[in-house]
Design an enzyme around this catalytic site. Structure first.
Site, PDB file in Angstrom:
ATOM      1  CE  LYS A 127      24.982 114.728 -11.505  1.00  0.00           C
ATOM      2  NZ  LYS A 127      24.426 115.807 -10.366  1.00  0.00           N
ATOM      3  NE  ARG A 186      27.853 112.044  -6.169  1.00  0.00           N
ATOM      4  CZ  ARG A 186      26.813 112.034  -6.849  1.00  0.00           C
ATOM      5  NH1 ARG A 186      26.861 111.518  -8.289  1.00  0.00           N
ATOM      6  NH2 ARG A 186      25.561 112.779  -6.545  1.00  0.00           N
ATOM      7  NE  ARG A 220      14.763 114.267  -8.019  1.00  0.00           N
ATOM      8  CZ  ARG A 220      15.901 113.634  -8.308  1.00  0.00           C
ATOM      9  NH1 ARG A 220      16.575 113.702  -9.448  1.00  0.00           N
ATOM     10  NH2 ARG A 220      17.063 113.608  -7.347  1.00  0.00           N
ATOM     11  NE  ARG A 270      17.313 110.391  -6.303  1.00  0.00           N
ATOM     12  CZ  ARG A 270      18.112 110.911  -6.825  1.00  0.00           C
ATOM     13  NH1 ARG A 270      17.981 110.818  -8.279  1.00  0.00           N
ATOM     14  NH2 ARG A 270      19.298 111.306  -6.360  1.00  0.00           N
ATOM     15  NE  ARG A 307      21.246 114.160  -3.132  1.00  0.00           N
ATOM     16  CZ  ARG A 307      19.827 114.380  -3.517  1.00  0.00           C
ATOM     17  NH1 ARG A 307      18.690 114.286  -2.914  1.00  0.00           N
ATOM     18  NH2 ARG A 307      19.694 114.509  -4.969  1.00  0.00           N
TER      19      ARG A 307
HETATM   20  P1  AP5 Z   1      18.187 115.804 -12.669  1.00  0.00           P
HETATM   21  O1  AP5 Z   1      18.444 115.806 -14.305  1.00  0.00           O
HETATM   22  O2  AP5 Z   1      17.838 114.508 -11.868  1.00  0.00           O
HETATM   23  O3  AP5 Z   1      19.340 116.313 -11.852  1.00  0.00           O
HETATM   24  P2  AP5 Z   1      20.721 115.286 -11.599  1.00  0.00           P
HETATM   25  O4  AP5 Z   1      21.878 116.371 -11.486  1.00  0.00           O
HETATM   26  O5  AP5 Z   1      20.657 114.141 -12.189  1.00  0.00           O
HETATM   27  O6  AP5 Z   1      20.279 115.336  -9.948  1.00  0.00           O
HETATM   28  P3  AP5 Z   1      20.223 113.999  -9.149  1.00  0.00           P
HETATM   29  O7  AP5 Z   1      19.508 114.320  -7.932  1.00  0.00           O
HETATM   30  O8  AP5 Z   1      19.852 112.806  -9.822  1.00  0.00           O
HETATM   31  O9  AP5 Z   1      21.771 114.094  -8.756  1.00  0.00           O
HETATM   32  P4  AP5 Z   1      22.572 113.696  -7.569  1.00  0.00           P
HETATM   33  O10 AP5 Z   1      23.853 113.910  -7.983  1.00  0.00           O
HETATM   34  O11 AP5 Z   1      22.093 113.898  -6.172  1.00  0.00           O
HETATM   35  O12 AP5 Z   1      21.979 112.077  -7.363  1.00  0.00           O
HETATM   36  P5  AP5 Z   1      22.801 110.799  -7.881  1.00  0.00           P
HETATM   37  O13 AP5 Z   1      21.652 109.797  -8.456  1.00  0.00           O
HETATM   38  O14 AP5 Z   1      23.883 110.922  -8.731  1.00  0.00           O
HETATM   39  O15 AP5 Z   1      17.109 117.130 -12.269  1.00  0.00           O
HETATM   40  C1  AP5 Z   1      16.638 116.936 -11.035  1.00  0.00           C
HETATM   41  C2  AP5 Z   1      15.190 117.632 -10.945  1.00  0.00           C
HETATM   42  O16 AP5 Z   1      15.224 118.877 -11.516  1.00  0.00           O
HETATM   43  C3  AP5 Z   1      14.315 116.792 -11.715  1.00  0.00           C
HETATM   44  O17 AP5 Z   1      13.187 116.782 -11.175  1.00  0.00           O
HETATM   45  C4  AP5 Z   1      14.183 117.467 -13.210  1.00  0.00           C
HETATM   46  O18 AP5 Z   1      13.047 117.264 -13.767  1.00  0.00           O
HETATM   47  C5  AP5 Z   1      14.372 118.989 -12.577  1.00  0.00           C
HETATM   48  N1  AP5 Z   1      14.993 119.798 -13.749  1.00  0.00           N
HETATM   49  C6  AP5 Z   1      16.126 119.326 -14.509  1.00  0.00           C
HETATM   50  N2  AP5 Z   1      16.447 120.262 -15.341  1.00  0.00           N
HETATM   51  C7  AP5 Z   1      16.019 121.445 -14.993  1.00  0.00           C
HETATM   52  C8  AP5 Z   1      15.726 122.763 -15.453  1.00  0.00           C
HETATM   53  N3  AP5 Z   1      16.351 123.089 -16.408  1.00  0.00           N
HETATM   54  N4  AP5 Z   1      14.835 123.619 -15.095  1.00  0.00           N
HETATM   55  C9  AP5 Z   1      13.903 123.269 -13.983  1.00  0.00           C
HETATM   56  N5  AP5 Z   1      13.930 121.728 -13.579  1.00  0.00           N
HETATM   57  C10 AP5 Z   1      14.948 121.131 -13.864  1.00  0.00           C
HETATM   58  O19 AP5 Z   1      23.468 110.067  -6.740  1.00  0.00           O
HETATM   59  C11 AP5 Z   1      22.536 109.784  -5.291  1.00  0.00           C
HETATM   60  C12 AP5 Z   1      23.080 109.149  -4.502  1.00  0.00           C
HETATM   61  O20 AP5 Z   1      23.944 108.180  -4.769  1.00  0.00           O
HETATM   62  C13 AP5 Z   1      24.247 110.219  -3.801  1.00  0.00           C
HETATM   63  O21 AP5 Z   1      23.954 111.222  -2.989  1.00  0.00           O
HETATM   64  C14 AP5 Z   1      25.445 109.230  -3.239  1.00  0.00           C
HETATM   65  O22 AP5 Z   1      25.113 108.776  -1.973  1.00  0.00           O
HETATM   66  C15 AP5 Z   1      25.371 108.117  -4.320  1.00  0.00           C
HETATM   67  N6  AP5 Z   1      26.303 108.216  -5.213  1.00  0.00           N
HETATM   68  C16 AP5 Z   1      26.095 108.237  -6.679  1.00  0.00           C
HETATM   69  N7  AP5 Z   1      27.058 108.521  -7.434  1.00  0.00           N
HETATM   70  C17 AP5 Z   1      28.235 108.304  -6.304  1.00  0.00           C
HETATM   71  C18 AP5 Z   1      29.557 108.551  -6.590  1.00  0.00           C
HETATM   72  N8  AP5 Z   1      30.055 108.564  -7.804  1.00  0.00           N
HETATM   73  N9  AP5 Z   1      30.276 108.207  -5.533  1.00  0.00           N
HETATM   74  C19 AP5 Z   1      29.667 108.121  -4.430  1.00  0.00           C
HETATM   75  N10 AP5 Z   1      28.396 108.047  -4.116  1.00  0.00           N
HETATM   76  C20 AP5 Z   1      27.643 108.156  -5.110  1.00  0.00           C
END
Ligand code: AP5
Length: 193
Positions: free
Chosen positions: A22, A97, A136, A138, A149
């Site tokens: 995303k 979400r 990655r 993080r 997750r």
């Molecule tokens: P990336 O592009 O970062 O993927 P992403 O879908 O954005 O993954 P995230 O881990 O950031 O999502 P998430 O939903 O767990 O975290 P968020 O920050 O929203 O890509 C991931 C990796 O893959 C990178 O290393 C990238 O380079 C690689 N990659 C990308 N495309 C690729 C490809 N085609 N091939 C190979 N590799 C590739 O949320 C974090 C936390 O915040 C949650 O757990 C929760 O506690 C909280 N939170 C966030 N939003 C909410 C909400 N709306 N409600 C409640 N809690 C929330």
């Protein structure tokens, strides 16, 4: 997507499991369409880094891979969408979400008279996701938290696929392969819409 470029708005949600790409695809959409990425994950990480009251409340849930409370994230989104740069559109990344968040978004966007145009569902299987996130590194990218997750996604977020299908907004895009190829698929899906 000629329809939405320039003076016309792009108002979409990127829906997908953690690690589905995303954030990666949002950056490309921002460059292409000139509307801001609105990521609740980034907003929350910023609050944690700044040690704000909200950040302190959110941290434990984030470390465990659980969802932060709907009140907190809906409040953050409301404030963010009120900013002038979101008037001409937005890419919602990681929000909504849960059913409650989706319902709150409907109310908010209806009040702002900025209804969603599309919800792009990035489809990637779980093992690919675990591999991506393990490499990655993080703070919440350890295997236990990643698997939680994914379970939380399946339980609380995946039902939104049907919710947006029912609204006629959902487009599914295969999120595996080259990043630019996936971006081309997203653009084609938006163009066809
Ligand atoms: P990336 O592009 O970062 O993927 P992403 O879908 O954005 O993954 P995230 O881990 O950031 O999502 P998430 O939903 O767990 O975290 P968020 O920050 O929203 O890509 C991931 C990796 O893959 C990178 O290393 C990238 O380079 C690689 N990659 C990308 N495309 C690729 C490809 N085609 N091939 C190979 N590799 C590739 O949320 C974090 C936390 O915040 C949650 O757990 C929760 O506690 C909280 N939170 C966030 N939003 C909410 C909400 N709306 N409600 C409640 N809690 C929330």
């Amino acid at each position: 997507m000629h329809l939405y470029r320039g003076d016309v708005m792009l108002k979409i949600v990127l829906l997908g499991a953690p690690g589905s790409g995303k954030g990666t695809q949002s950056l490309k959409l921002v460059a292409e369409y000139g509307v801001p990425q609105v990521s609740t994950g980034d907003l929350l990480r910023h609050a944690v880094a700044e040690q704000t009251e909200l950040g302190l409340k959110a941290k434990a849930a984030m470390d465990a891979g659980e969802l932060v409370s709907d009140d907190i994230v809906v409040g953050m989104i409301r404030e963010r969408l009120d900013q002038p740069d979101a008037e001409n559109g937005f890419i919602l990344d990681g929000f909504p979400r849960s059913q409650a968040q989706a319902a709150a978004l409907d109310v908010l966007l209806s009040r702002l008279d900025r209804p969603l145009q599309r919800v792009v569902h990035l489809e990637v299987d779980n093992e690919e996701i675990v591999q991506r996130l393990m490499s990655r590194g993080r703070a919440d990218d350890n295997e236990e938290t990643i698997r939680n997750r994914l379970a939380v996604f399946q339980e609380q977020t995946e039902p939104l696929v049907q919710y947006y299908k029912d609204q006629g907004l959902l487009v599914a895009v295969k999120g595996v392969g080259d990043v630019d190829e996936i971006f081309a698929r997203i653009k084609a899906a938006l163009d066809a819409a």
